[in-house]
Design a protein around this motif. Structure first.
Motif, short mmCIF file in Angstrom:
data_model
loop_
_atom_site.label_atom_id
_atom_site.label_comp_id
_atom_site.label_asym_id
_atom_site.label_seq_id
_atom_site.Cartn_x
_atom_site.Cartn_y
_atom_site.Cartn_z
N ALA A 1 0.84 -1.20 0.00
CA ALA A 1 0.00 0.00 0.00
C ALA A 1 0.88 1.25 0.00
O ALA A 1 2.05 1.20 0.39
N ASN A 2 0.30 2.36 -0.44
CA ASN A 2 1.00 3.65 -0.47
C ASN A 2 0.42 4.55 0.61
O ASN A 2 -0.79 4.77 0.65
N LEU A 3 1.30 5.09 1.46
CA LEU A 3 0.86 5.98 2.54
C LEU A 3 1.12 7.43 2.20
O LEU A 3 2.15 7.76 1.63
N LYS A 4 0.16 8.28 2.58
CA LYS A 4 0.32 9.72 2.47
C LYS A 4 -0.11 10.31 3.81
O LYS A 4 -1.19 10.01 4.31
N VAL A 5 0.74 11.18 4.37
CA VAL A 5 0.49 11.76 5.69
C VAL A 5 0.30 13.26 5.54
O VAL A 5 1.09 13.93 4.88
N THR A 6 -0.73 13.81 6.19
CA THR A 6 -0.95 15.25 6.18
C THR A 6 -0.26 15.86 7.40
O THR A 6 0.21 15.15 8.29
N GLU A 7 -0.25 17.18 7.46
CA GLU A 7 0.35 17.89 8.59
C GLU A 7 -0.38 17.59 9.89
O GLU A 7 0.22 17.63 10.96
N LYS A 8 -1.67 17.29 9.81
CA LYS A 8 -2.47 17.00 11.00
C LYS A 8 -2.38 15.53 11.41
O LYS A 8 -3.08 15.09 12.31
N CYS A 9 -1.55 14.77 10.71
CA CYS A 9 -1.37 13.33 10.95
C CYS A 9 -2.58 12.50 10.54
O CYS A 9 -2.80 11.41 11.05
N ASP A 10 -3.38 13.03 9.62
CA ASP A 10 -4.39 12.20 8.96
C ASP A 10 -3.64 11.44 7.86
O ASP A 10 -2.75 11.98 7.22
N ILE A 11 -4.00 10.19 7.67
CA ILE A 11 -3.25 9.33 6.75
C ILE A 11 -4.20 8.67 5.76
O ILE A 11 -5.29 8.22 6.13
N THR A 12 -3.78 8.61 4.49
CA THR A 12 -4.48 7.79 3.51
C THR A 12 -3.56 6.64 3.14
O THR A 12 -2.37 6.82 2.91
N ILE A 13 -4.13 5.46 3.12
CA ILE A 13 -3.41 4.25 2.72
C ILE A 13 -4.09 3.75 1.46
O ILE A 13 -5.21 3.26 1.51
N GLN A 14 -3.41 3.89 0.33
CA GLN A 14 -4.01 3.56 -0.96
C GLN A 14 -3.58 2.17 -1.43
O GLN A 14 -2.41 1.81 -1.32
N TYR A 15 -4.54 1.45 -1.97
CA TYR A 15 -4.33 0.14 -2.58
C TYR A 15 -4.67 0.28 -4.06
O TYR A 15 -5.82 0.04 -4.47
N PRO A 16 -3.71 0.69 -4.89
CA PRO A 16 -4.02 0.97 -6.30
C PRO A 16 -4.55 -0.24 -7.06
O PRO A 16 -5.42 -0.10 -7.93
N LYS A 17 -4.07 -1.44 -6.78
CA LYS A 17 -4.51 -2.64 -7.50
C LYS A 17 -5.97 -2.97 -7.19
O LYS A 17 -6.64 -3.61 -7.99
N MET A 18 -6.44 -2.54 -6.03
CA MET A 18 -7.79 -2.86 -5.60
C MET A 18 -8.74 -1.67 -5.71
O MET A 18 -9.91 -1.80 -5.39
N LYS A 19 -8.20 -0.52 -6.10
CA LYS A 19 -8.98 0.71 -6.17
C LYS A 19 -9.67 0.98 -4.83
O LYS A 19 -10.87 1.23 -4.75
N ALA A 20 -8.87 0.91 -3.77
CA ALA A 20 -9.37 1.12 -2.41
C ALA A 20 -8.44 2.07 -1.66
O ALA A 20 -7.25 2.13 -1.94
N THR A 21 -9.03 2.80 -0.72
CA THR A 21 -8.25 3.68 0.14
C THR A 21 -8.77 3.57 1.57
O THR A 21 -9.98 3.61 1.80
N VAL A 22 -7.84 3.44 2.50
CA VAL A 22 -8.17 3.49 3.92
C VAL A 22 -7.84 4.90 4.40
O VAL A 22 -6.74 5.40 4.16
N TYR A 23 -8.82 5.53 5.04
CA TYR A 23 -8.63 6.87 5.57
C TYR A 23 -8.51 6.80 7.08
O TYR A 23 -9.41 6.27 7.76
N LEU A 24 -7.41 7.32 7.62
CA LEU A 24 -7.21 7.42 9.06
C LEU A 24 -7.28 8.89 9.44
O LEU A 24 -6.60 9.72 8.83
N THR A 25 -8.07 9.18 10.44
CA THR A 25 -8.22 10.55 10.91
C THR A 25 -7.80 10.60 12.38
O THR A 25 -8.33 9.84 13.20
N TYR A 26 -6.86 11.49 12.68
CA TYR A 26 -6.36 11.63 14.05
C TYR A 26 -6.93 12.90 14.68
O TYR A 26 -6.95 13.95 14.05
N ARG A 27 -7.38 12.76 15.92
CA ARG A 27 -7.84 13.90 16.70
C ARG A 27 -7.27 13.80 18.11
O ARG A 27 -7.19 12.71 18.68
N LYS A 28 -6.92 14.96 18.65
CA LYS A 28 -6.50 15.01 20.06
C LYS A 28 -7.75 15.02 20.92
O LYS A 28 -8.76 15.64 20.57
N VAL A 29 -7.67 14.35 22.05
CA VAL A 29 -8.78 14.35 23.00
C VAL A 29 -8.57 15.53 23.95
O VAL A 29 -7.54 15.62 24.60
N ASN A 30 -9.56 16.42 23.97
CA ASN A 30 -9.53 17.58 24.87
C ASN A 30 -10.86 17.65 25.60
O ASN A 30 -11.72 18.47 25.30
#
Length: 187
Positions: A58-87
Motif C-alpha cells: 500500500a501507499n501511505l500519504k500523511v498530512t500535517e495533522k497526521c491524517d493518513i491515507t493508505i491507498q491500494y491501487p490494485k484494488m482501487k481502495a483507500t483506507v482513511y485514518l483521521t487523528y484527533r486530540k482528545v480535549n
C-alpha cells in the motif's frame, strides 16, 4: 411393404440424427479471479502521535495533522485514518465515530461490532464490519481515552456491490485489523 418399412426406418434415422444436434448456447461471461499476495507488514513511524504496522504493497500519504491515507491501487481502495486530540471531548468523538458507521445502516445488511482492548499499549476501540452494499464495509476507532483518537474507514472506487469486491474487501479488512492490533501511542 419392404420399401415402406425401409423408407420409414430411414426417415426415423434421419429425424433422430437431425434432432441430436448439440444445442448452441452463448458462453457465460468470465468472472475475474482476484488473488492477492500474502501481506507483508512494515512499521509506520513518523512525527505523528501514533504508529502501526501497514501492508508494504500500500501507499501511505500523511498530512500535517497526521491524517493518513493508505491507498491500494490494485484494488482501487483507500483506507482513511483521521487523528484527533482528545480535549475533554471523548464523548463527542465517540458519537461522531459511531454516527459515521451507522449512517450506512440504510444499505447495510448488518453491522457487526467487535470491541478491541490492548491494555498493554492502552489502545481501546471498536472494529465494525458492515455487511451488504454499503459504501464502506470496514471501519474502526481507537483511543487511549485521554489524549488520542483515531478513526479508520475503507472506501472502494467502485459501485458498492459487495459480491464483486469481496476478495479485495476481505484483504483490506485483514490489513485494517492488523493496523488496529499493532497501533500504539507515542509518549
Amino acid at each position: 411393404m419392404n420399401k415402406i418399412v425401409k423408407l420409414a426406418c430411414l426417415s426415423i434415422f434421419l429425424l433422430l440424427l437431425w434432432s441430436c444436434k448439440e444445442e448452441l448456447l452463448p458462453k457465460p461471461n468470465a468472472l475475474l479471479r482476484l488473488d492477492y499476495q500474502l501481506a507483508q507488514y512494515e512499521r509506520f513511524d513518523s512525527d505523528c502521535a501514533y504508529q502501526f504496522d501497514y501492508n508494504i504493497d500500500a501507499n501511505l500519504k500523511v498530512t500535517e495533522k497526521c491524517d493518513i491515507t493508505i491507498q491500494y491501487p490494485k484494488m482501487k481502495a483507500t483506507v482513511y485514518l483521521t487523528y484527533r486530540k482528545v480535549n475533554n471531548n471523548i464523548n463527542d468523538l465517540l458519537k461522531d465515530a459511531q454516527k459515521l458507521t451507522y449512517e450506512h445502516v440504510i444499505k447495510a445488511d448488518d453491522i457487526i461490532e467487535t470491541p478491541f482492548i490492548n491494555a498493554q499499549n492502552k489502545v481501546y476501540g471498536m472494529f465494525y464490519q458492515v455487511g451488504g452494499n454499503a459504501a464502506t464495509n470496514t471501519q474502526f476507532y481507537a483511543t487511549d481515552s485521554i489524549h488520542h483518537f483515531v478513526t479508520g474507514s475503507v472506501y472502494f472506487y467502485a459501485k458498492p456491490n459487495f459480491d464483486s469486491i469481496m476478495p479485495a474487501a476481505s484483504y483490506v479488512k485483514d490489513d485494517m485489523k492488523t493496523l488496529l492490533e499493532t497501533m500504539s501511542w507515542k509518549k
